[in-house]
Design a protein around this motif. Structure first.
Motif, PDB file in Angstrom:
ATOM      1  N   ALA A 129      36.400  46.043  28.186  1.00 30.86           N
ATOM      2  CA  ALA A 129      35.741  45.183  27.202  1.00 30.86           C
ATOM      3  C   ALA A 129      36.630  44.009  26.821  1.00 30.86           C
ATOM      4  CB  ALA A 129      35.372  46.004  25.966  1.00 30.86           C
ATOM      5  N   HIS A 130      37.921  44.270  26.676  1.00 31.79           N
ATOM      6  CA  HIS A 130      38.855  43.207  26.308  1.00 31.79           C
ATOM      7  C   HIS A 130      38.928  42.145  27.398  1.00 31.79           C
ATOM      8  CE1 HIS A 130      42.154  41.643  23.855  1.00 31.79           C
ATOM      9  NE2 HIS A 130      42.814  41.415  24.983  1.00 31.79           N
ATOM     10  N   ALA A 131      38.916  42.589  28.646  1.00 29.87           N
ATOM     11  CA  ALA A 131      38.955  41.647  29.767  1.00 29.87           C
ATOM     12  C   ALA A 131      37.725  40.739  29.756  1.00 29.87           C
ATOM     13  CB  ALA A 131      39.046  42.410  31.082  1.00 29.87           C
ATOM     14  N   ARG A 132      36.568  41.329  29.497  1.00 27.39           N
ATOM     15  CA  ARG A 132      35.327  40.547  29.455  1.00 27.39           C
ATOM     16  C   ARG A 132      35.385  39.473  28.376  1.00 27.39           C
ATOM     17  NH1 ARG A 132      31.935  37.592  29.088  1.00 27.39           N
ATOM     18  NH2 ARG A 132      29.667  37.769  29.370  1.00 27.39           N
ATOM     19  N   GLU A 133      36.023  39.765  27.270  1.00 33.42           N
ATOM     20  CA  GLU A 133      36.083  38.823  26.153  1.00 33.42           C
ATOM     21  C   GLU A 133      37.104  37.717  26.357  1.00 33.42           C
ATOM     22  OE1 GLU A 133      36.936  41.243  22.808  1.00 33.42           O
ATOM     23  OE2 GLU A 133      34.987  42.268  22.815  1.00 33.42           O
ATOM     24  N   HIS A 134      38.055  37.915  27.294  1.00 31.93           N
ATOM     25  CA  HIS A 134      39.166  36.962  27.398  1.00 31.93           C
ATOM     26  C   HIS A 134      39.349  36.365  28.791  1.00 31.93           C
ATOM     27  CE1 HIS A 134      40.684  37.566  23.308  1.00 31.93           C
ATOM     28  NE2 HIS A 134      40.290  38.821  23.455  1.00 31.93           N
ATOM     29  N   GLY A 135      38.345  36.386  29.600  1.00 31.68           N
ATOM     30  CA  GLY A 135      38.391  35.659  30.857  1.00 31.68           C
ATOM     31  C   GLY A 135      39.322  36.225  31.905  1.00 31.68           C
ATOM     32  N   LEU A 136      39.456  37.537  31.956  1.00 31.78           N
ATOM     33  CA  LEU A 136      40.308  38.155  32.975  1.00 31.78           C
ATOM     34  C   LEU A 136      39.597  39.353  33.575  1.00 31.78           C
ATOM     35  CD1 LEU A 136      42.356  40.841  31.570  1.00 31.78           C
ATOM     36  CD2 LEU A 136      42.355  38.913  29.998  1.00 31.78           C
ATOM     37  N   THR A 137      40.214  39.952  34.589  1.00 29.95           N
ATOM     38  CA  THR A 137      39.653  41.114  35.268  1.00 29.95           C
ATOM     39  C   THR A 137      40.579  42.300  35.078  1.00 29.95           C
ATOM     40  OG1 THR A 137      38.600  39.736  36.962  1.00 29.95           O
ATOM     41  CG2 THR A 137      38.941  42.054  37.504  1.00 29.95           C
ATOM     42  N   TYR A 138      40.002  43.449  34.765  1.00 31.44           N
ATOM     43  CA  TYR A 138      40.783  44.680  34.653  1.00 31.44           C
ATOM     44  C   TYR A 138      40.533  45.553  35.869  1.00 31.44           C
ATOM     45  CZ  TYR A 138      41.559  49.595  33.543  1.00 31.44           C
ATOM     46  OH  TYR A 138      41.932  50.914  33.612  1.00 31.44           O
ATOM     47  N   LEU A 139      41.607  46.060  36.476  1.00 30.95           N
ATOM     48  CA  LEU A 139      41.509  46.986  37.599  1.00 30.95           C
ATOM     49  C   LEU A 139      42.224  48.285  37.234  1.00 30.95           C
ATOM     50  CD1 LEU A 139      42.240  44.839  40.793  1.00 30.95           C
ATOM     51  CD2 LEU A 139      40.032  45.683  39.979  1.00 30.95           C
ATOM     52  N   PRO A 140      41.531  49.427  37.316  1.00 30.31           N
ATOM     53  CA  PRO A 140      42.209  50.706  37.072  1.00 30.31           C
ATOM     54  C   PRO A 140      43.043  51.105  38.278  1.00 30.31           C
ATOM     55  CG  PRO A 140      39.919  51.090  37.669  1.00 30.31           C
ATOM     56  CD  PRO A 140      40.100  49.593  37.598  1.00 30.31           C
ATOM     57  N   GLY A 141      44.197  51.653  38.022  1.00 27.34           N
ATOM     58  CA  GLY A 141      45.032  52.101  39.131  1.00 27.34           C
ATOM     59  C   GLY A 141      46.489  52.176  38.729  1.00 27.34           C
ATOM     60  N   GLU A 142      47.228  52.976  39.470  1.00 29.24           N
ATOM     61  CA  GLU A 142      48.662  53.129  39.238  1.00 29.24           C
ATOM     62  C   GLU A 142      49.428  52.432  40.348  1.00 29.24           C
ATOM     63  OE1 GLU A 142      51.993  56.647  38.469  1.00 29.24           O
ATOM     64  OE2 GLU A 142      49.861  57.134  38.720  1.00 29.24           O
ATOM     65  N   VAL A 143      50.278  51.495  39.968  1.00 29.37           N
ATOM     66  CA  VAL A 143      51.066  50.753  40.954  1.00 29.37           C
ATOM     67  C   VAL A 143      52.048  51.708  41.623  1.00 29.37           C
ATOM     68  CG1 VAL A 143      52.677  48.844  41.318  1.00 29.37           C
ATOM     69  CG2 VAL A 143      50.826  48.614  39.658  1.00 29.37           C
ATOM     70  N   ARG A 144      52.047  51.695  42.954  1.00 27.05           N
ATOM     71  CA  ARG A 144      52.916  52.591  43.720  1.00 27.05           C
ATOM     72  C   ARG A 144      53.903  51.851  44.617  1.00 27.05           C
ATOM     73  NH1 ARG A 144      50.989  57.874  44.116  1.00 27.05           N
ATOM     74  NH2 ARG A 144      50.200  58.456  42.053  1.00 27.05           N
ATOM     75  N   GLY A 145      53.658  50.580  44.860  1.00 25.07           N
ATOM     76  CA  GLY A 145      54.543  49.852  45.763  1.00 25.07           C
ATOM     77  C   GLY A 145      54.211  48.382  45.799  1.00 25.07           C
ATOM     78  N   LEU A 146      54.980  47.653  46.594  1.00 24.43           N
ATOM     79  CA  LEU A 146      54.850  46.202  46.650  1.00 24.43           C
ATOM     80  C   LEU A 146      55.202  45.705  48.048  1.00 24.43           C
ATOM     81  CD1 LEU A 146      54.557  43.415  45.234  1.00 24.43           C
ATOM     82  CD2 LEU A 146      56.968  43.631  44.557  1.00 24.43           C
ATOM     83  N   ASP A 147      54.362  44.841  48.593  1.00 27.17           N
ATOM     84  CA  ASP A 147      54.625  44.177  49.865  1.00 27.17           C
ATOM     85  C   ASP A 147      54.828  42.697  49.560  1.00 27.17           C
ATOM     86  OD1 ASP A 147      54.566  42.903  52.337  1.00 27.17           O
ATOM     87  OD2 ASP A 147      52.990  44.195  53.151  1.00 27.17           O
TER      88      ASP A 147
END
Length: 429
Positions: free
Chosen positions: A69-87
């Motif tokens: 809901a907060h993302a919808r109100e402030h012009g961003l996107t929320y993605l659920p998930g746990e960061v596990r690594g980085l390329d």
């Protein structure tokens, strides 16, 4: 037509949600950037409040911010998930599976592409590999952990009342989390006595263990002494210079002695998530925190930033990194929100300069203490009592204002006051 810049913020704690909100309002609404916030939880809780959620003295439903809901109100996107690594070569963040509490897979492992990445994954207590700690202790580092602890706590209280026996609690770590949680547990049982057994509070036998020579080591000795005296007046046993060697089902071991406990909490040490150790070749310290320079960029990749507790910044002329506090996280998020849009236009990033406005610790309704920092007319001063309690409450209201604006933040405060008049003071079910 060129694609908007992809800004990915990994972690929705104090720094992450504040930065995402401000960048969403500035860049996301206008389409100048695609701002994405990633977090493993569906909701945000102000971390310094977690001890009250754990004790059940605050309504978690009323305090949490729903990311979607907060993302919808402030012009961003929320993605659920746990960061596990980085390329870093492909500029992709790697996310693990999302599962139900029962273990069923909801979302498979994924990758999220970025042009600019901000790591703001926060921190957690550090068990230093101590035998038995993970198996037998509770941690209060996230909303989920705080709520789980509250369920276990209420079960222990019920057993204590039903069997007419003591409730033995031991907390390791006398920093702000350990001290504030201990005081809040006392308040919980004092209030709980009004709903049932009048002797409920007297059943609490709490021991606070600290490896260092004093409680609240980040505060001046005067505040440490006053806080310990307050805890002892409440009836707690405070053991400083006590190095725990292990934990088992009976309690904590130290130098051949045993501190018996039915409920054990580990609130000592600070570290970033374990997977961040040497993440994609980025420089890290022994606590797995990403080392950043004064622009908050990681030292080996200008397109990867780190802020808040998962970052380590040692200002010029200082021997130690900035402490992992809400104040540092907030200032870093505000700095990046102010200057990142200009950097995207090719302008240089100014150095981040931390301004110490002091620190506060609240011992529930019993007392509060604070320092006034190194700025202002009363720099270096100490406050206590009602003034410090109001200051502690104001920090949370300031956080709400930064996320929601004056109007909504005021409505949230009003709703909380009304709810307090008609609902039980503590969580009973």
């Amino acid at each position: 037509m060129s694609q908007p810049v992809r800004i990915v913020i990994a972690g929705g704690g104090i720094a992450g949600i504040l930065l995402a909100t401000k960048l969403g309002d500035q860049l996301g609404r206008s389409g100048r950037a695609a701002v994405t916030l990633i977090d493993s939880s569906p909701t945000h809780i102000w971390k310094p409040m977690l001890h009250t959620i754990a004790a059940g003295t605050r309504d978690v439903q009323q305090q949490q911010v729903v990311y979607l809901a907060h993302a919808r109100e402030h012009g961003l996107t929320y993605l659920p998930g746990e960061v596990r690594g980085l390329d870093r070569e492909r500029r992709r963040v790697e996310l693990g599976e999302v599962r139900t509490p029962e273990g069923a897979v909801i979302l498979d492992s994924r990758t999220v592409e970025y042009d600019v990445l901000v790591m703001s994954l926060g921190s957690r207590a550090n068990d230093f590999g101590m035998p038995g700690v993970k198996a037998h202790c509770h941690f209060i580092d996230s909303q989920k952990q705080a709520e789980n602890f509250n369920v276990v706590l209420r079960n222990h209280i019920l057993r204590s009342v039903a069997k007419d026996e003591a409730l033995r609690v031991a907390v390791v770590g006398a920093g702000a989390t350990g001290v504030e949680l201990s005081a809040e547990l006392s308040r919980l049982l004092e209030i709980g006595s009004r709903y049932g057994d009048p002797s409920m509070r007297s059943r609490l036998s709490l021991t606070l263990l600290e490896a260092g020579p004093r409680v609240l080591p980040a505060f001046p000795p005067q505040i440490s002494d006053s806080s310990q005296q307050q805890l002892e007046r409440i009836g707690f046993r405070v053991m400083t210079s006590t190095q725990v060697s292990s934990a088992d089902a009976r309690g904590f071991h130290h130098k051949g002695s045993l501190v018996e406990a039915d409920l054990m909490v580990w609130a000592a040490g600070v570290k970033a998530p374990d997977f961040m150790s040497n993440l994609a070749g980025l420089a890290t310290n022994r606590s797995s925190q990403l080392i950043v320079d004064t622009t908050l960029q990681t030292t080996r990749d200008d397109h990867v930033f780190a802020i808040g507790d998962c970052a380590s910044l040692t200002p010029e002329g200082h021997e130690r990194p900035l402490p992992p506090t809400a104040q540092v996280a907030t200032q870093q998020a505000e700095h990046l929100a102010r200057h990142l849009p200009r950097w995207l236009e090719g302008k240089p990033l100014p150095e981040f300069v931390f301004r110490d406005f002091g620190s506060l610790v609240s011992l529930s309704d019993y007392n509060a203490f604070g320092t006034l920092g190194h700025l202002g007319f009363f720099k270096g001063g100490i406050i206590r009592g009602r003034a410090a309690q109001l200051g502690h409450a104001w920090l949370y209201r300031r956080h709400q204002h930064a996320l929601h604006g004056f109007g909504k933040a005021t409505l949230l405060w009003t709703a909380e006051q009304i709810n307090g008049l008609v609902q039980p003071k503590v969580r009973l079910t």
